[in-house]
Motif scaffolding. Structure first.
Motif, PDB file in Angstrom:
ATOM      1  N   TYR A 229      38.505  37.833  44.904  1.00 56.21           N
ATOM      2  CA  TYR A 229      39.755  38.558  45.100  1.00 56.21           C
ATOM      3  C   TYR A 229      40.519  38.676  43.801  1.00 56.21           C
ATOM      4  O   TYR A 229      40.360  37.856  42.890  1.00 56.21           O
ATOM      5  CB  TYR A 229      40.627  37.913  46.189  1.00 56.21           C
ATOM      6  CG  TYR A 229      41.197  36.564  45.872  1.00 56.21           C
ATOM      7  CD1 TYR A 229      40.557  35.411  46.314  1.00 56.21           C
ATOM      8  CD2 TYR A 229      42.378  36.429  45.158  1.00 56.21           C
ATOM      9  CE1 TYR A 229      41.079  34.166  46.039  1.00 56.21           C
ATOM     10  CE2 TYR A 229      42.914  35.184  44.885  1.00 56.21           C
ATOM     11  CZ  TYR A 229      42.261  34.057  45.333  1.00 56.21           C
ATOM     12  OH  TYR A 229      42.782  32.817  45.060  1.00 56.21           O
ATOM     13  N   VAL A 230      41.295  39.717  43.741  1.00 58.25           N
ATOM     14  CA  VAL A 230      42.195  39.947  42.609  1.00 58.25           C
ATOM     15  C   VAL A 230      43.598  39.914  43.174  1.00 58.25           C
ATOM     16  O   VAL A 230      43.906  40.637  44.132  1.00 58.25           O
ATOM     17  CB  VAL A 230      41.909  41.313  41.942  1.00 58.25           C
ATOM     18  CG1 VAL A 230      42.915  41.583  40.828  1.00 58.25           C
ATOM     19  CG2 VAL A 230      40.487  41.354  41.400  1.00 58.25           C
ATOM     20  N   GLN A 231      44.425  39.060  42.596  1.00 53.04           N
ATOM     21  CA  GLN A 231      45.799  38.931  43.102  1.00 53.04           C
ATOM     22  C   GLN A 231      46.738  39.759  42.225  1.00 53.04           C
ATOM     23  O   GLN A 231      46.789  39.568  41.009  1.00 53.04           O
ATOM     24  CB  GLN A 231      46.223  37.467  43.099  1.00 53.04           C
ATOM     25  CG  GLN A 231      47.558  37.222  43.773  1.00 53.04           C
ATOM     26  CD  GLN A 231      47.883  35.730  43.794  1.00 53.04           C
ATOM     27  OE1 GLN A 231      48.583  35.221  42.934  1.00 53.04           O
ATOM     28  NE2 GLN A 231      47.340  35.041  44.778  1.00 53.04           N
ATOM     29  N   VAL A 232      47.449  40.652  42.873  1.00 54.16           N
ATOM     30  CA  VAL A 232      48.363  41.552  42.169  1.00 54.16           C
ATOM     31  C   VAL A 232      49.791  41.168  42.534  1.00 54.16           C
ATOM     32  O   VAL A 232      50.118  40.997  43.711  1.00 54.16           O
ATOM     33  CB  VAL A 232      48.084  43.020  42.564  1.00 54.16           C
ATOM     34  CG1 VAL A 232      49.028  43.964  41.820  1.00 54.16           C
ATOM     35  CG2 VAL A 232      46.632  43.375  42.268  1.00 54.16           C
ATOM     36  N   GLY A 233      50.627  41.021  41.509  1.00 56.27           N
ATOM     37  CA  GLY A 233      52.001  40.608  41.747  1.00 56.27           C
ATOM     38  C   GLY A 233      53.004  41.700  41.447  1.00 56.27           C
ATOM     39  O   GLY A 233      52.670  42.894  41.361  1.00 56.27           O
ATOM     40  N   VAL A 234      54.221  41.272  41.288  1.00 54.30           N
ATOM     41  CA  VAL A 234      55.313  42.199  40.990  1.00 54.30           C
ATOM     42  C   VAL A 234      54.995  42.969  39.704  1.00 54.30           C
ATOM     43  O   VAL A 234      54.392  42.424  38.782  1.00 54.30           O
ATOM     44  CB  VAL A 234      56.628  41.403  40.841  1.00 54.30           C
ATOM     45  CG1 VAL A 234      57.747  42.285  40.327  1.00 54.30           C
ATOM     46  CG2 VAL A 234      57.011  40.782  42.178  1.00 54.30           C
ATOM     47  N   HIS A 235      55.377  44.225  39.682  1.00 53.23           N
ATOM     48  CA  HIS A 235      55.124  45.143  38.568  1.00 53.23           C
ATOM     49  C   HIS A 235      53.634  45.430  38.399  1.00 53.23           C
ATOM     50  O   HIS A 235      53.204  45.907  37.344  1.00 53.23           O
ATOM     51  CB  HIS A 235      55.692  44.605  37.243  1.00 53.23           C
ATOM     52  CG  HIS A 235      57.151  44.280  37.319  1.00 53.23           C
ATOM     53  ND1 HIS A 235      57.673  43.094  36.883  1.00 53.23           N
ATOM     54  CD2 HIS A 235      58.186  44.961  37.826  1.00 53.23           C
ATOM     55  CE1 HIS A 235      58.975  43.057  37.090  1.00 53.23           C
ATOM     56  NE2 HIS A 235      59.312  44.192  37.675  1.00 53.23           N
ATOM     57  N   PHE A 242      39.661  35.255  41.587  1.00 56.06           N
ATOM     58  CA  PHE A 242      38.787  34.162  42.027  1.00 56.06           C
ATOM     59  C   PHE A 242      37.443  34.753  42.410  1.00 56.06           C
ATOM     60  O   PHE A 242      37.389  35.736  43.162  1.00 56.06           O
ATOM     61  CB  PHE A 242      39.421  33.449  43.231  1.00 56.06           C
ATOM     62  CG  PHE A 242      38.617  32.301  43.764  1.00 56.06           C
ATOM     63  CD1 PHE A 242      38.810  31.020  43.264  1.00 56.06           C
ATOM     64  CD2 PHE A 242      37.670  32.486  44.759  1.00 56.06           C
ATOM     65  CE1 PHE A 242      38.065  29.947  43.747  1.00 56.06           C
ATOM     66  CE2 PHE A 242      36.927  31.419  45.246  1.00 56.06           C
ATOM     67  CZ  PHE A 242      37.132  30.147  44.749  1.00 56.06           C
ATOM     68  N   VAL A 243      36.387  34.175  41.875  1.00 56.19           N
ATOM     69  CA  VAL A 243      35.045  34.688  42.153  1.00 56.19           C
ATOM     70  C   VAL A 243      34.139  33.537  42.572  1.00 56.19           C
ATOM     71  O   VAL A 243      33.980  32.567  41.831  1.00 56.19           O
ATOM     72  CB  VAL A 243      34.425  35.373  40.906  1.00 56.19           C
ATOM     73  CG1 VAL A 243      33.062  35.972  41.256  1.00 56.19           C
ATOM     74  CG2 VAL A 243      35.353  36.434  40.356  1.00 56.19           C
ATOM     75  N   GLU A 244      33.607  33.639  43.748  1.00 56.16           N
ATOM     76  CA  GLU A 244      32.570  32.709  44.203  1.00 56.16           C
ATOM     77  C   GLU A 244      31.423  33.585  44.682  1.00 56.16           C
ATOM     78  O   GLU A 244      31.488  34.165  45.768  1.00 56.16           O
ATOM     79  CB  GLU A 244      33.102  31.815  45.338  1.00 56.16           C
ATOM     80  CG  GLU A 244      32.102  30.777  45.792  1.00 56.16           C
ATOM     81  CD  GLU A 244      32.652  29.883  46.894  1.00 56.16           C
ATOM     82  OE1 GLU A 244      33.716  30.222  47.447  1.00 56.16           O
ATOM     83  OE2 GLU A 244      32.020  28.865  47.204  1.00 56.16           O
ATOM     84  N   TRP A 245      30.417  33.704  43.868  1.00 54.11           N
ATOM     85  CA  TRP A 245      29.386  34.725  44.094  1.00 54.11           C
ATOM     86  C   TRP A 245      28.024  34.102  43.869  1.00 54.11           C
ATOM     87  O   TRP A 245      27.767  33.559  42.791  1.00 54.11           O
ATOM     88  CB  TRP A 245      29.605  35.873  43.095  1.00 54.11           C
ATOM     89  CG  TRP A 245      29.262  37.213  43.625  1.00 54.11           C
ATOM     90  CD1 TRP A 245      28.117  37.904  43.384  1.00 54.11           C
ATOM     91  CD2 TRP A 245      30.080  38.027  44.468  1.00 54.11           C
ATOM     92  NE1 TRP A 245      28.168  39.112  44.043  1.00 54.11           N
ATOM     93  CE2 TRP A 245      29.367  39.218  44.713  1.00 54.11           C
ATOM     94  CE3 TRP A 245      31.329  37.881  45.062  1.00 54.11           C
ATOM     95  CZ2 TRP A 245      29.860  40.243  45.507  1.00 54.11           C
ATOM     96  CZ3 TRP A 245      31.822  38.894  45.845  1.00 54.11           C
ATOM     97  CH2 TRP A 245      31.103  40.051  46.065  1.00 54.11           C
ATOM     98  N   THR A 246      27.177  34.136  44.859  1.00 53.38           N
ATOM     99  CA  THR A 246      25.894  33.450  44.770  1.00 53.38           C
ATOM    100  C   THR A 246      24.795  34.385  44.284  1.00 53.38           C
ATOM    101  O   THR A 246      24.574  35.451  44.871  1.00 53.38           O
ATOM    102  CB  THR A 246      25.497  32.900  46.162  1.00 53.38           C
ATOM    103  OG1 THR A 246      26.587  32.141  46.669  1.00 53.38           O
ATOM    104  CG2 THR A 246      24.265  32.020  46.076  1.00 53.38           C
ATOM    105  N   GLY A 247      24.121  33.969  43.228  1.00 55.48           N
ATOM    106  CA  GLY A 247      22.925  34.684  42.812  1.00 55.48           C
ATOM    107  C   GLY A 247      21.793  34.293  43.749  1.00 55.48           C
ATOM    108  O   GLY A 247      21.816  33.214  44.349  1.00 55.48           O
ATOM    109  N   TYR A 248      20.812  35.141  43.891  1.00 52.99           N
ATOM    110  CA  TYR A 248      19.770  34.842  44.877  1.00 52.99           C
ATOM    111  C   TYR A 248      18.465  35.532  44.516  1.00 52.99           C
ATOM    112  O   TYR A 248      18.432  36.479  43.724  1.00 52.99           O
ATOM    113  CB  TYR A 248      20.219  35.294  46.270  1.00 52.99           C
ATOM    114  CG  TYR A 248      20.391  36.785  46.387  1.00 52.99           C
ATOM    115  CD1 TYR A 248      19.332  37.597  46.800  1.00 52.99           C
ATOM    116  CD2 TYR A 248      21.595  37.390  46.060  1.00 52.99           C
ATOM    117  CE1 TYR A 248      19.480  38.965  46.885  1.00 52.99           C
ATOM    118  CE2 TYR A 248      21.758  38.754  46.142  1.00 52.99           C
ATOM    119  CZ  TYR A 248      20.695  39.545  46.561  1.00 52.99           C
ATOM    120  OH  TYR A 248      20.837  40.893  46.628  1.00 52.99           O
ATOM    121  N   LYS A 249      17.405  35.008  45.092  1.00 48.51           N
ATOM    122  CA  LYS A 249      16.128  35.723  45.045  1.00 48.51           C
ATOM    123  C   LYS A 249      15.406  35.456  46.362  1.00 48.51           C
ATOM    124  O   LYS A 249      15.599  34.392  46.981  1.00 48.51           O
ATOM    125  CB  LYS A 249      15.283  35.265  43.856  1.00 48.51           C
ATOM    126  CG  LYS A 249      14.857  33.831  43.875  1.00 48.51           C
ATOM    127  CD  LYS A 249      14.004  33.519  42.656  1.00 48.51           C
ATOM    128  CE  LYS A 249      13.516  32.082  42.675  1.00 48.51           C
ATOM    129  NZ  LYS A 249      12.721  31.742  41.497  1.00 48.51           N
TER     130      LYS A 249
END
Lengths: 339, 522
Positions: A229-235, A242-249
């Motif tokens: 996710y990308v958190q966007v704030g004021v302005h 935050f990235v939790e991404w599993t590589g796989y084969k």
């Protein structure tokens, strides 16, 4: 006759027949060979158990089928208020690869425009420049970008005026990922959530940010334990990523149980109720999906394994209700071995 | 040159009563409120009266500035500053920026660290260069003799000493401090009667750039029970602040009120002592978990790993220790008990357990009204309700409740009276996720190399663990000044990580809190 019964037969014959004496040396040789064979098979079997998993679903009735989430409760009655998904029959199980190298981390930092001296503590690494920190757990592949400048509070009117709309926030997040070339393959926009803070008494809204959330799909199946996710704030400022991404084969293709079978297991295993329902009476299943998980509450799994994800609402005898969910392994034998 | 004015022991001073708005680059505000019965005359309790008045019943004011005249108040009369709370709350200062703001008129200041002696940068001629004093001397007070002493150009400026300086218009001092790793433990002698002392951070560490405020109780802890009163000076209003009284727990004179870096304070001592501080500190953490619950509650198999993960990870952090009073206990042999989180005023023993450490972690069942333990023959013994807790009145700064609904958005207000020195609570607004790695991840994100704030680390750990919709974590933190544009304790980092934290006053008003609920991304 297998190796072990063969060994017993030979031994017994030797004990009853003195005439066997001339064959002593040969018999000892056979025993030694057999012992070596048995030891080898045993080690091989253990090795398979530890490092690999059995192939296919031979007989799922002899393994304990259980939900993968703890703290569940049983509900006497289930109602299915949705159509069950079409079962694909077989699904690929993937070997998970979460590790990232320091080089990969550095490349990502460069893409994000963060240059500085790496600070590494064990498998944890961070680099800082300006007000941003980019950090990762190299062993688990979890990455974070964080604006370290404390954010001030605002009054409601200011927030109303200066916080992007959901649509704008999504564009900001998309642009951020694409302009830095850090959008993972197979990512898909999924949802937007808001985080709101309050000050004072009575409470007044003084902070708000927007999480633009992406999921990981493999061949159309969601990996429920991956997220970004990308958190966007004021302005429209990007505050956090935050990235939790599993590589796989691919590992092996497995037969999977049918949704009806999974529903049976759900009924016997119970569900995780997300609220206070003291005496559950009925569970209404509102959504059933097939996807993958690479983690349980007890930690990471070595594979991405298929699961049925059940969601719905539980009603209590006192009229209370709350949402529920549960993961039921779609390859129960495999899940039983590795979870 | 010594200028004898008075002995300062029994002087009486009439202070002006007016307010003005201060213009300053330092973020600051002022707490100012009157008790409801002020119009009818605020009446200190017996203990406070014994401190505020002489035996003859006259207000015991600090020594007057050289050249000032003092007006004697009537018997049992108090100046207006003692009738309503008025105090300046300076909240952001760093050693590296080093600046001290002088306002027009008299200022009572101090230097929170040792100055750099190289090139004479610790001498008055350098430190006060450029200040237009309009013909006034700069003074400090020799409490052993009761004399004001004029600062000369070669006077070495030291921490723990309060200085009075007149400035014709605002001016910014930019002291040159020794580097953090060159700082040594400061000490000074204080004497029975009035002493003009400088503030020193009682909780900071050598690698901290930030200068932190502290409750008077903590700032004066090295003096034990030998101090009785502390009075600051509000340069904006050119009058004394409301006094702080040792042992007082009411809103006006409470020893739980804050004292601030760069300020000078009048200190009344009952005996001669040495005031000494350490430039470094050790901090303590604790963790409790409950796995096995009596029916009908379900057992929680992951709580041990959750809580122990927090403890094992934090105890190896710089300046943190696993030694006593740190502890970690679970429900083995019934060790984890509700009374260990309960204030003595409700029959508890938290002063020996949770409130005797700096950061406490709980993993177990919870509900909107509190947290649940397994120990006890009755449900009443097992339950810890919010109204049985007062946290921070001994030591604890931060609490993490790994339990369902403890910070539910509909009931979080219930915890506010539990704050008495506590900075913040993090917990779950919804059902907790019960992940065995939550505590370990939380502590990891607090430390190097991440060094996240407590709230950011809690959110990050939750995002790291939660993989289903509908989970929310929350924080309830003191907003020290009640100003919603500044959030203070919600941005706290743990001690020893070179990052900022904010010390709250011990009795925040109900509007001096910040609450946020965060939707975990599944």
């Amino acid at each position: 006759m297998n190796f072990i019964t063969n060994l017993i037969t030979v031994y017994h014959n030797y004990g009853r027949n003195k005439m066997a004496f001339p064959y002593n040396k040969a018999l000892i040789l056979v025993i030694v060979i057999v012992c070596i064979g048995v030891a080898g098979i045993t080690l091989w079997t253990l090795g398979e158990t530890i490092h690999k998993v059995t192939t296919g679903v031979s007989n799922i009735s002899d393994v304990e089928i259980r939900g993968l989430l703890k703290g569940t409760r049983n509900v006497p009655e289930f109602v299915v208020a949705t159509s069950l998904p079409a079962a694909p029959g077989k699904m690929m199980v993937y070997e998970a690869n979460r590790e990232i190298t320091e080089n990969e981390f550095n490349n990502m930092a460069i893409k994000l425009g963060i240059s500085g001296e790496n600070e590494r503590v064990g498998e944890h690494i961070a680099v800082r420049s300006d007000s941003y920190m980019f950090a990762a757990d190299l062993s688990r592949g979890v990455m974070t970008l964080h604006n370290e400048t404390p954010q001030p509070g605002y009054d409601g009117a200011y927030l109303e005026k200066n916080l992007p709309s959901d649509g704008e926030a999504r564009k900001i997040a998309d642009t951020f990922l694409d302009s830095h070339s850090i959008r993972p393959e197979e990512s898909k926009f999924y949802n937007i959530t808001h985080n709101v803070g309050f000050s004072g008494d009575p409470p007044q809204k003084t902070s708000e940010s927007i999480n633009v959330w992406y999921i990981h799909n493999i061949n159309g199946y969601r990996v429920y334990t991956d997220k970004m996710y990308v958190q966007v704030g004021v302005h429209g400022l990007v505050q956090h990523m935050f990235v939790e991404w599993t590589g796989y084969k691919p590992y092996k293709e497995y037969n999977i149980i049918t949704p009806d079978k999974a529903l049976e297991y759900l009924k016997t295993n119970g569900v995780l109720i997300q609220g206070n329902v003291k005496d559950p009476k009925q569970a209404t299943v509102t959504d059933v999906a097939i996807g993958y998980i690479g983690e349980t509450q007890s930690g990471n799994l070595p594979y991405l394994i298929p699961v049925y994800v059940f969601e719905g609402v539980v009603q209590g005898t006192d009229g209370t209700s709350a949402t529920f969910y549960q993961w039921i392994p779609a390859t129960p034998e495999l899940a039983a071995e590795i979870t | 040159m010594k200028t004898e004015v008075n002995n300062g022991k029994e002087a009486v001073l009439q202070v002006p009563f007016h307010f003005c708005i201060r213009s300053s680059v330092i973020r600051e505000c002022r707490r100012l409120f009157a008790l409801a019965d002020t119009a009818g005359g605020y009446d200190p309790n017996e203990h406070e009266r014994s401190i505020l008045f002489t035996k003859d019943g006259y207000y015991r004011a600090p020594p007057a500035l050289p050249g000032d005249t003092q007006k004697v108040l009537g018997q049992w009369d108090l100046p207006g500053t003692e009738l309503q709370l008025s105090e300046e709350m300076v909240q952001l200062a760093t050693l590296s920026s080093g600046s001290i703001q002088l306002l027009n008129g008299w200022n009572y200041i101090s230097f929170p660290k040792h100055l750099n002696p190289s090139g004479g940068h610790n001498q008055a001629v350098y430190v006060f260069a450029g200040v237009i004093t309009a013909g006034h001397s700069i003074f400090y007070y020799d409490s052993s003799t009761g004399l004001w002493i004029s600062v000369t150009p070669s006077t070495v400026i030291k921490p723990l000493v309060g200085y009075t300086i007149y400035s014709a218009g605002p001016f910014t001092l930019n002291p040159d401090y020794l580097l953090p790793n060159q700082q040594t433990n400061p000490y000074t002698n204080v004497y029975s009667g009035w002493n003009l002392i400088g503030y020193f951070d009682p909780m900071g560490n050598a690698n901290d750039d930030y200068l932190h405020a502290a409750m008077a109780r903590d700032a004066m802890a090295p003096l034990g029970s030998d101090w009785s009163e502390l009075i600051g000076w509000d340069a904006a209003t050119q009058q004394y602040e409301t006094s702080i009284i040792k042992g007082s727990d009411n809103s006006i004179h409470s020893e739980y009120r804050l004292t601030f870096p760069n300020k000078g304070y009048w200190l009344w001592m009952n005996a001669n002592r040495t005031l000494a501080y350490s430039v470094t500190h050790t901090y303590y953490c604790s963790a409790e978990w409950v796995r096995d619950y009596p029916p009908p509650e379900a057992d929680l198999p992951n709580t041990e790993a959750d809580a122990e993960g927090f403890f094992d990870t934090l105890k190896y952090s710089t300046y943190w220790s696993a030694n006593s009073p740190s502890f970690h206990i679970g429900d083995d042999n019934g060790q984890a008990k509700a009374i260990q989180w309960m204030d003595p005023s409700y029959g508890g023993q938290d002063q020996y357990f949770i409130d005797n450490t700096n950061f406490a972690y709980f993993s177990g069942h919870g509900w909107e009204g509190g947290i649940l333990f397994g120990y006890g023959s009755t449900r009443q013994e097992q339950e810890l309700w919010y109204y049985e807790t007062i946290w921070g009145n001994t030591r604890v700064d931060w609490i993490a409740l790994g339990s369902c609904h403890s910070l539910d958005q509909s009931t979080y207000n219930s915890w506010k009276p539990s704050f008495k020195g506590l900075h913040s609570i993090v917990g779950w607004d919804t059902l907790g996720y019960g992940h065995e790695d939550m505590g370990q991840l939380f502590a990891t994100y607090l430390k190097s190399p991440y060094r996240m704030s407590i709230w950011e680390a809690w959110k990050q750990a939750a995002d790291d663990c939660v993989h289903a919709s509908g989970y929310r974590v929350a924080v309830l933190a003191v907003d020290i000044d009640g100003n919603p544009t500044t959030r203070e304790c919600v941005d706290d980092h743990i001690y020893g990580q070179g990052k900022q934290w904010f010390s709250p006053q011990g009795k925040p008003n109900s509007d001096e809190f910040y609450y946020e609920s965060y939707n975990c991304v599944p």
